[in-house]
Design an enzyme around this catalytic site. Structure first.
Site, PDB file in Angstrom:
ATOM      1  N   ARG B 297       0.826  -1.219   0.000  1.00 55.99           N
ATOM      2  CA  ARG B 297       0.000   0.000   0.000  1.00 55.99           C
ATOM      3  C   ARG B 297       0.858   1.265   0.000  1.00 55.99           C
ATOM      4  NH1 ARG B 297      -5.371  -2.357   3.325  1.00 55.99           N
ATOM      5  NH2 ARG B 297      -6.059  -3.480   1.476  1.00 55.99           N
ATOM      6  N   HIS B 440      -7.192  -0.225  -6.964  1.00 57.94           N
ATOM      7  CA  HIS B 440      -6.503  -1.478  -6.651  1.00 57.94           C
ATOM      8  C   HIS B 440      -5.863  -1.441  -5.261  1.00 57.94           C
ATOM      9  CE1 HIS B 440      -2.410  -0.288  -8.714  1.00 57.94           C
ATOM     10  NE2 HIS B 440      -2.858   0.654  -7.957  1.00 57.94           N
ATOM     11  N   GLU B 441      -5.484  -2.615  -4.789  1.00 56.47           N
ATOM     12  CA  GLU B 441      -4.845  -2.744  -3.468  1.00 56.47           C
ATOM     13  C   GLU B 441      -5.745  -2.205  -2.359  1.00 56.47           C
ATOM     14  OE1 GLU B 441      -1.880  -4.404  -3.903  1.00 56.47           O
ATOM     15  OE2 GLU B 441      -2.067  -4.676  -1.740  1.00 56.47           O
ATOM     16  N   GLY B 442      -7.067  -2.450  -2.515  1.00 54.51           N
ATOM     17  CA  GLY B 442      -8.033  -1.966  -1.520  1.00 54.51           C
ATOM     18  C   GLY B 442      -8.567  -0.601  -1.896  1.00 54.51           C
TER      19      GLY B 442
END
Lengths: 600, 600
Positions: B297, B440-442
């Protein structure tokens, strides 16, 4: 459900909120009653859905290219515009005396909006043609109007607006294109024009360029600019297009969005005589352009709005049908996934879009109806006031959607997640297309200076005061309804802050410091105008909800207005207070920031 | 002046603000002193500028296509990544014991960031390979590590992360890919994975997919997910790639941006056995993934940051050189036009970008240095606290840049006007590329729930309290410096509001209502963290400006920090108060909005 228009919302805005039927009673609009309008909308919706919408992704993916010196477009682009022409839409807003259908401007706006939502970059050709014809109709000689308007109103000839040059975009006073008079009264045009949308193509029989140029020996700056009509093909006395007029296509721009619209660098008179007709009187070109500015800026704001509406409709449909995850209070991982509309944060993003798109649409149509009012008002005082009001709202109607409807498109993508980021859905295209709207037809910063310098500064806040009084009346009416009281108080508080901030700006004797706060002031003012629009909508919805004969669908519809008003008032409106506080302090950080800190 | 990095700013952040030299004293980083770091940065900058940057527009314009069942990419993509590999950058952050260069994570972050700014969609292949190798290195068996890590660290084999499926993106518990154990301990993988960046191509000898799948009979939801290593080509006992492992490329996604990165739909084991290796223990896949989440993140936030930096550097250069218009107090239209940096509103847009890009960069590197601290800390209490702090900051470092550095790219385009909207400049590409980072990535919403539900809710605000105390100390220090007092007071006021709002959220017993306010809370918290970062920068700048030996360039540099701190504090920070007030009221409009108002 249509993906390009919300007809129920349109009915609400036109007939309940704006009461356009009172406009339609004027003889000028004798051909348009409510039922005629519905028929026009039906026809426009059908053509937009069937001929424009299916081709939007193709137009985006197949940018115009130059083949053998000519611009090549997908065949469907020309075909769609021919259908648009056959339906008479090029002639829609023009007077019957010049062969138009004399429809109210708001109807033209609504119809153009549907097409824009379906396929913005193809609709641009029509938008620009109508803008050029509008100038010709207003300021051209009778001979020019008689010869050139008919093929434009029939959609056989297209039009463009040629203002910018490579060295002069926002600063029009610095254009260098020249127009030299010949003995026969025609002018030789020479120079380069940049960013010309629809500047060259083969899908119309001729292209009519409305060109700003300077007659040598005239005053410096904008006061020496004149307006010329310069056709791609010279026009014979019988009005038929003849030989080429020496306008060379010097290049096509490759843009982030709006890819279906050719965007050209044009050289006028580089390799041969390029002839133009003077429109109106010499040196009044900017004045003529500004005369059309209100309409053009409503058009840009509305195009932005319709992109937001398209994004909202698509993402709402997706949110209803896509299942993903569970409510936070559901701990059983084997329970079925829920439609994502069940998640509060998805509803937040839907409300943000609904507030922006439906709020901006009402504002655009309010302004378009003001254009109609101005065309029919007799009382000079009332006319003067409505002109000032429209002038005040023009920077807002241009810039608020450009900023916040773009933001709405961002949320539409977000609701679809990875899918929204692909070209399988139109949302990323809306976002790309929409980014242009803050740039053309006067940038955000230019709109701020227009508002603070010209519109508010010009009459020392007089028109603004009267508008604030109008908005206060709405707040007062809403205070009488318990459910709306918190939102009414909030708007009222914002109006206090607006008045105080305006006084602080007007009292500031340094024009640089005043204008350094202009863009932020504009954004705050826009939010307040939208807050007012939403409170008006909520008042109309409350009145409707008191009716005993409402269908379930109508009840839901009006309930949606109340919820969205609440959303806007609570999530958005407070930001205007923050911005106004900044302006009121005559913040100088940006003005004083030394250029050297940004590198060299 | 470089367009992909501001080395002076990096020096300031790394050595003055974060004092990374104290980290470097630890034996783990024995190979890295300040001068070694500068050499690494020189080398990375050179390769990024010479091999990645020139090819960025080409990679964007030539999306991967499938030819004869294979993915075709521009030749320059593979060539650039080979240069990256040769310089050793694939091995940079890994331990010496597995063949890595054991560089601090902050250095890896800075270097990846330069490449990302130069050419994000090509850099992604390396980013993903390192992420996959990171998982393998942390949780793989010795045999797997010995066999598979070397070719990945040499950049001969690439890697991917295979989490999402068409029906399960944010809701990983609902994946349906299965892994069935064979008698030899290998697993048969069967299922479809979606959005796999770098999922297929021919530019590496093999591709190592890290795949989440469920072993039949395991627990429902995320607790039944295991992690598997699944190579594109099966790996012989000697580590050489053998026959294909039945991973079928079912399609490429066509995205708004990041177009140079293949993004694939992959079918595992559809037409033949697809073999995978279990990583670690069964059913612990999500835990392993989360172990890597902080780093991943930070990486996403930093990529977003670097797009903003690129936009800032380009638009600042343009603003210095492009002439347009005059100052509002210059009435002579014949006077020369001024560089647009002379206009206050242009400087506002530059400051907005500078505040976002440089602020976010310092935050990302602060977090990256926390990763390094965690790797070397011995004291368990201190380690626990730093882990909590990093956990608290992770949703911010992912989401704040995704939101506000995207906004910065919007302003970069605006400064260039029509030019910014064309593909002749990289700004519209930054804007398109950057839009992915909120997804993306949450997603943004997931980050909000992570912050409010897990990070703040998990310890009832304990770590947050300690972090607030840290931020108060900065405010207190700044109160001692007259020039910084207004900004110090403002941060202090925001901290009061943050504490009160957090208490209100924690006191709310309805998890739905609490989480309905999570995204807005996250955005407000992020602004406060950035306000704190900027105040720290301003303090460091004030200290430096007191030195008598400063060069003119250094004086300008530090002055820029003070101006930007002031900008952020006055134009941006107050918005966090508005947002916190909303959260504190436990606003329920979105939670309560009935789904039916969005149509059906």
């Amino acid at each position: 459900m249509s993906m390009i228009v919300d007809r129920r919302e349109l009915d609400f805005v036109l007939f309940e909120l704006l009461d356009v039927e009172s406009l339609l009673r004027h003889p000028r609009f004798h051909a348009y009653d409510r039922s005629a309008i519905q028929q026009m909308l039906d026809m426009a919706q059908k053509i937009a859905e069937q001929k424009f919408l299916p081709h939007a992704a193709e137009a985006d993916a197949n940018e115009p290219v130059i083949v053998d010196g000519k611009v090549k477009l997908p065949a469907a682009t020309g075909a769609a515009l021919r259908d648009y022409a056959e339906a008479g839409f090029f002639a829609l807003p023009f007077s019957e005396e010049v062969g138009g259908l004399q429809a109210p401007w708001f109807l033209h706006t609504v119809i153009t909006g549907m097409f824009s939502c379906a396929n913005a970059s193809v609709t641009n050709y029509a938008f620009l043609t109508i803008a050029a014809a509008n100038l010709l109709s207003a300021f051209g000689s009778n001979t020019l109007r008689q010869t050139l308007l008919p093929p434009m109103l029939e959609g056989r000839w297209f039009g463009t607006m040629c203002l910018s040059e490579p060295q002069a975009g926002s600063s029009l006073g610095d254009i260098t294109t020249t127009a030299t008079e010949r003995t026969d009264g025609l002018f030789r045009i020479k120079g380069t024009k940049m960013w010309i949308s629809g500047g060259d193509h083969e899908i119309s029989e001729n292209i009519v360029h409305m060109v700003l140029a300077k007659i040598p020996g005239g005053p410096a700056g904008t006061k020496g600019i004149s307006l010329f009509l310069v056709p791609k093909r010279r026009v014979g006395p019988d009005g038929t297009p003849g030989p080429l007029n020496n306008i060379a296509l010097a290049g096509l721009n490759h843009k982030m969005g709006q890819r279906g619209t050719t965007n050209c660098l044009l050289n006028f008179g580089e390799s041969g005589e390029c002839l133009g007709y003077l429109i109106g009187e010499p040196h009044r070109g900017i004045e003529y352009m500004f005369h059309m500015m209100n309409e053009a800026r409503i058009g840009v704001g509305h195009a932005s709005t319709m992109a937001a509406l398209g994004g909202y409709l698509h993402s709402a449909e997706y949110a209803r049908t896509r299942t993903q995850g569970r409510r936070p209070d559901q701990k059983n991982p084997a329970s079925p996934q829920v439609p994502i509309i069940e998640h509060a944060d998805i509803r937040r993003m839907l409300l943000a879009q609904k507030a922006a798109a439906e709020g901006a649409q009402a504002l655009c149509l309010y302004c378009a109806a003001l254009v109609d009012e101005l065309a029919i008002l007799d009382d000079p005082n009332e006319k003067q006031w409505k002109a000032s009001l429209l002038g005040l709202l023009t920077p807002v109607v241009k810039s608020w959607p450009s900023e916040h409807c773009l933001e709405a498109n961002k949320w539409a993508i977000q609701i679809l997640g990875g899918y929204g980021y692909t070209r399988d859905f139109p949302l990323e295209r809306f976002y790309r297309d929409n980014r242009l709207n803050h740039i053309h037809e006067g940038t955000f910063g230019i709109q701020g200076m227009d508002l603070v310098g010209r519109k508010v500064g010009g009459d020392r806040g007089e028109a603004l005061d009267r508008f604030v009084t109008m908005m206060r009346e709405t707040a007062t009416a809403a205070l009488g309804i318990e459910e709306l009281q918190p939102e009414a108080w909030r708007l009222d508080g914002c109006l206090d802050a607006l008045v105080e901030t305006t006084q602080a700006l007007l009292a500031c004797e340094d024009p640089l410091l005043r204008l350094a706060n202009a863009t932020v002031y504009l954004d705050a003012f826009g939010h307040i105008v939208l807050g007012w629009i939403w409170l008006r909508k909520a008042l109309a919805a409350t009145a409707a909800l008191a009716r005993s004969d409402l269908s379930e669908a109508d009840r839901t519809f009006y309930e949606g207005k109340l919820v969205t008003c609440r959303y806007f008032s609570r999530y958005e409106l407070p930001h205007s207070m923050t911005r106004l506080a900044l302006c009121k302090s005559l913040e100088a950080t940006c003005l004083d920031a030394p250029a050297r800190i940004f590198g060299e």
